[in-house]
Scaffold this motif. Sequence first.
Motif, PDB file in Angstrom:
ATOM      1  N   GLU A  14       0.833  -1.214   0.000  1.00  0.00           N
ATOM      2  CA  GLU A  14       0.000   0.000   0.000  1.00  0.00           C
ATOM      3  C   GLU A  14       0.863   1.259   0.000  1.00  0.00           C
ATOM      4  OE1 GLU A  14      -2.922  -0.041   3.088  1.00  0.00           O
ATOM      5  OE2 GLU A  14      -3.771  -1.947   2.443  1.00  0.00           O
ATOM      6  N   ASN A  15       1.929   1.244   0.800  1.00  0.00           N
ATOM      7  CA  ASN A  15       2.842   2.391   0.802  1.00  0.00           C
ATOM      8  C   ASN A  15       3.460   2.576  -0.575  1.00  0.00           C
ATOM      9  OD1 ASN A  15       2.387   2.830   3.496  1.00  0.00           O
ATOM     10  ND2 ASN A  15       4.348   1.985   4.190  1.00  0.00           N
ATOM     11  N   ARG A  16       3.855   1.458  -1.191  1.00  0.00           N
ATOM     12  CA  ARG A  16       4.509   1.556  -2.504  1.00  0.00           C
ATOM     13  C   ARG A  16       3.572   2.180  -3.528  1.00  0.00           C
ATOM     14  NH1 ARG A  16       6.538  -3.805  -1.961  1.00  0.00           N
ATOM     15  NH2 ARG A  16       5.495  -4.443  -3.866  1.00  0.00           N
ATOM     16  N   ILE A  17       2.315   1.746  -3.526  1.00  0.00           N
ATOM     17  CA  ILE A  17       1.344   2.282  -4.482  1.00  0.00           C
ATOM     18  C   ILE A  17       1.151   3.782  -4.267  1.00  0.00           C
ATOM     19  CG2 ILE A  17      -1.102   2.244  -5.139  1.00  0.00           C
ATOM     20  CD1 ILE A  17      -1.000  -0.838  -4.571  1.00  0.00           C
ATOM     21  N   PRO A  48      20.256   4.715  -9.271  1.00  0.00           N
ATOM     22  CA  PRO A  48      19.230   5.750  -9.427  1.00  0.00           C
ATOM     23  C   PRO A  48      19.745   7.111  -8.961  1.00  0.00           C
ATOM     24  CG  PRO A  48      18.864   4.549  -7.391  1.00  0.00           C
ATOM     25  CD  PRO A  48      20.077   3.931  -8.035  1.00  0.00           C
ATOM     26  N   ASP A  49      18.911   8.133  -9.100  1.00  0.00           N
ATOM     27  CA  ASP A  49      19.268   9.473  -8.623  1.00  0.00           C
ATOM     28  C   ASP A  49      19.058   9.611  -7.119  1.00  0.00           C
ATOM     29  OD1 ASP A  49      19.869  10.705 -11.221  1.00  0.00           O
ATOM     30  OD2 ASP A  49      17.751  10.301 -11.619  1.00  0.00           O
ATOM     31  N   LEU A  50      18.198   8.741  -6.565  1.00  0.00           N
ATOM     32  CA  LEU A  50      17.897   8.803  -5.129  1.00  0.00           C
ATOM     33  C   LEU A  50      17.319   7.457  -4.702  1.00  0.00           C
ATOM     34  CD1 LEU A  50      17.453  10.827  -2.581  1.00  0.00           C
ATOM     35  CD2 LEU A  50      15.071  10.782  -3.299  1.00  0.00           C
ATOM     36  N   ILE A  51      17.640   7.053  -3.475  1.00  0.00           N
ATOM     37  CA  ILE A  51      17.027   5.859  -2.901  1.00  0.00           C
ATOM     38  C   ILE A  51      16.230   6.261  -1.667  1.00  0.00           C
ATOM     39  CG2 ILE A  51      17.425   3.614  -1.805  1.00  0.00           C
ATOM     40  CD1 ILE A  51      20.037   3.427  -3.449  1.00  0.00           C
ATOM     41  N   LEU A  52      14.968   5.890  -1.634  1.00  0.00           N
ATOM     42  CA  LEU A  52      14.145   6.017  -0.425  1.00  0.00           C
ATOM     43  C   LEU A  52      14.150   4.649   0.237  1.00  0.00           C
ATOM     44  CD1 LEU A  52      11.131   8.113  -1.799  1.00  0.00           C
ATOM     45  CD2 LEU A  52      13.048   8.928  -0.412  1.00  0.00           C
ATOM     46  N   MET A  53      14.723   4.578   1.434  1.00  0.00           N
ATOM     47  CA  MET A  53      15.020   3.293   2.059  1.00  0.00           C
ATOM     48  C   MET A  53      14.203   3.077   3.334  1.00  0.00           C
ATOM     49  SD  MET A  53      16.966   0.536   1.976  1.00  0.00           S
ATOM     50  CE  MET A  53      18.440   0.850   0.955  1.00  0.00           C
ATOM     51  N   ASP A  54      13.221   2.187   3.240  1.00  0.00           N
ATOM     52  CA  ASP A  54      12.516   1.754   4.445  1.00  0.00           C
ATOM     53  C   ASP A  54      13.525   1.050   5.360  1.00  0.00           C
ATOM     54  OD1 ASP A  54      10.386   1.154   6.188  1.00  0.00           O
ATOM     55  OD2 ASP A  54       9.897  -0.709   5.111  1.00  0.00           O
ATOM     56  N   ILE A  55      13.326   1.150   6.655  1.00  0.00           N
ATOM     57  CA  ILE A  55      14.267   0.517   7.587  1.00  0.00           C
ATOM     58  C   ILE A  55      13.825  -0.900   7.941  1.00  0.00           C
ATOM     59  CG2 ILE A  55      15.238   0.616   9.917  1.00  0.00           C
ATOM     60  CD1 ILE A  55      16.488   2.547   7.850  1.00  0.00           C
ATOM     61  N   ASN A  56      12.558  -1.086   8.230  1.00  0.00           N
ATOM     62  CA  ASN A  56      12.069  -2.412   8.608  1.00  0.00           C
ATOM     63  C   ASN A  56      11.684  -3.190   7.357  1.00  0.00           C
ATOM     64  OD1 ASN A  56      12.229  -1.987  11.501  1.00  0.00           O
ATOM     65  ND2 ASN A  56      10.515  -0.585  11.233  1.00  0.00           N
ATOM     66  N   LEU A  83      13.542   5.846   5.607  1.00  0.00           N
ATOM     67  CA  LEU A  83      12.124   5.993   5.961  1.00  0.00           C
ATOM     68  C   LEU A  83      11.843   5.028   7.097  1.00  0.00           C
ATOM     69  CD1 LEU A  83      10.645   5.704   2.367  1.00  0.00           C
ATOM     70  CD2 LEU A  83      11.233   7.812   3.559  1.00  0.00           C
ATOM     71  N   THR A  84      11.396   5.527   8.211  1.00  0.00           N
ATOM     72  CA  THR A  84      11.140   4.600   9.297  1.00  0.00           C
ATOM     73  C   THR A  84      10.029   5.065  10.209  1.00  0.00           C
ATOM     74  OG1 THR A  84      12.040   3.475  11.225  1.00  0.00           O
ATOM     75  CG2 THR A  84      12.998   5.607  10.649  1.00  0.00           C
ATOM     76  N   ALA A  85       9.281   4.092  10.693  1.00  0.00           N
ATOM     77  CA  ALA A  85       8.224   4.380  11.655  1.00  0.00           C
ATOM     78  C   ALA A  85       8.786   4.490  13.062  1.00  0.00           C
ATOM     79  CB  ALA A  85       7.170   3.290  11.601  1.00  0.00           C
ATOM     80  N   ASN A  86      10.026   4.068  13.222  1.00  0.00           N
ATOM     81  CA  ASN A  86      10.629   4.140  14.553  1.00  0.00           C
ATOM     82  C   ASN A  86      10.867   5.586  14.944  1.00  0.00           C
ATOM     83  OD1 ASN A  86      10.746   1.370  14.387  1.00  0.00           O
ATOM     84  ND2 ASN A  86      12.851   1.371  13.633  1.00  0.00           N
ATOM     85  N   VAL A  87      10.374   5.953  16.100  1.00  0.00           N
ATOM     86  CA  VAL A  87      10.569   7.338  16.525  1.00  0.00           C
ATOM     87  C   VAL A  87      11.518   7.395  17.718  1.00  0.00           C
ATOM     88  CG1 VAL A  87       8.449   8.268  15.595  1.00  0.00           C
ATOM     89  CG2 VAL A  87       8.416   7.194  17.840  1.00  0.00           C
ATOM     90  N   MET A  88      12.239   6.321  17.934  1.00  0.00           N
ATOM     91  CA  MET A  88      13.190   6.325  19.040  1.00  0.00           C
ATOM     92  C   MET A  88      14.303   7.316  18.761  1.00  0.00           C
ATOM     93  SD  MET A  88      13.294   2.252  19.725  1.00  0.00           S
ATOM     94  CE  MET A  88      14.606   2.372  20.912  1.00  0.00           C
ATOM     95  N   GLN A  89      14.847   7.840  19.829  1.00  0.00           N
ATOM     96  CA  GLN A  89      15.758   8.969  19.702  1.00  0.00           C
ATOM     97  C   GLN A  89      17.023   8.655  18.906  1.00  0.00           C
ATOM     98  OE1 GLN A  89      16.215  10.992  23.349  1.00  0.00           O
ATOM     99  NE2 GLN A  89      17.047  12.836  22.389  1.00  0.00           N
ATOM    100  N   TYR A 103      16.687  11.546   6.678  1.00  0.00           N
ATOM    101  CA  TYR A 103      15.727  10.720   7.398  1.00  0.00           C
ATOM    102  C   TYR A 103      14.346  11.345   7.225  1.00  0.00           C
ATOM    103  CZ  TYR A 103      13.586   9.129  11.824  1.00  0.00           C
ATOM    104  OH  TYR A 103      12.783   8.616  12.779  1.00  0.00           O
ATOM    105  N   ILE A 104      13.368  10.551   6.810  1.00  0.00           N
ATOM    106  CA  ILE A 104      11.987  11.021   6.718  1.00  0.00           C
ATOM    107  C   ILE A 104      11.131  10.101   7.581  1.00  0.00           C
ATOM    108  CG2 ILE A 104       9.984  11.367   5.218  1.00  0.00           C
ATOM    109  CD1 ILE A 104      11.896  12.026   2.926  1.00  0.00           C
ATOM    110  N   PRO A 105      10.452  10.652   8.604  1.00  0.00           N
ATOM    111  CA  PRO A 105       9.641   9.796   9.468  1.00  0.00           C
ATOM    112  C   PRO A 105       8.368   9.332   8.775  1.00  0.00           C
ATOM    113  CG  PRO A 105       9.463  12.088  10.167  1.00  0.00           C
ATOM    114  CD  PRO A 105      10.458  12.060   9.043  1.00  0.00           C
ATOM    115  N   LYS A 106       7.958   8.102   9.108  1.00  0.00           N
ATOM    116  CA  LYS A 106       6.683   7.567   8.627  1.00  0.00           C
ATOM    117  C   LYS A 106       5.639   7.761   9.713  1.00  0.00           C
ATOM    118  CE  LYS A 106       7.014   3.566   6.311  1.00  0.00           C
ATOM    119  NZ  LYS A 106       7.455   2.158   6.056  1.00  0.00           N
ATOM    120  N   PRO A 107       4.368   7.961   9.398  1.00  0.00           N
ATOM    121  CA  PRO A 107       3.848   7.977   8.024  1.00  0.00           C
ATOM    122  C   PRO A 107       4.348   9.176   7.225  1.00  0.00           C
ATOM    123  CG  PRO A 107       2.142   8.653   9.574  1.00  0.00           C
ATOM    124  CD  PRO A 107       3.314   8.178  10.390  1.00  0.00           C
ATOM    125  N   ILE A 108       4.624   8.932   5.949  1.00  0.00           N
ATOM    126  CA  ILE A 108       5.166   9.960   5.079  1.00  0.00           C
ATOM    127  C   ILE A 108       4.107  11.017   4.812  1.00  0.00           C
ATOM    128  CG2 ILE A 108       6.038  10.402   2.759  1.00  0.00           C
ATOM    129  CD1 ILE A 108       7.190   7.525   2.845  1.00  0.00           C
TER     130      ILE A 108
END
Length: 130
Positions: A14-17, A48-56, A83-89, A103-108
């Motif tokens: 779903e995120n990919r779409i 590529p010109d950029l990689i958006l990388m999920d962590i989990n 890209l990660t949902a983890n909000v730990m410090q 770093y971009i926090p999820k939800p995007i």
Amino acid sequence: MPIGRILYVEDNLENRILIKRVLEAEGYVVEEAPDGLTSIDMAMTNPPDLILMDINLPDIDGYEATTRLRRSASTAHVPIVALTANVMQGDRERSLKAGCDGYIPKPIDVDHLPAQVASYIEANDGRQRP
Ligand code: MN
């Protein structure tokens, strides 16, 4: 003509779409990898010109994938944004230590994503200019 090619590494369909739709509407070509090892194969074959990388991810995590991409000459200079949902410090620090450019926090936030992506690509263009 596309304004850039982005590799989006994400195991959630779903995120990919959603993200693919948002970025393609801006004029990017978006390639998708559902796990870390696939992303490494794809990035090394055609950087590529950029990689958006999920962590989990289901195999190796995004930190490990980033570390491996940084070790390869073909992908060492490709900007990678975690890209990660983890909000730990310590999460941001861990992303940067692995070699991510940011770093971009999820939800995007899809309203802000295009500007964020553009700024990372622009910053990298500047870095690579002789
Ligand atoms: Mn995930």
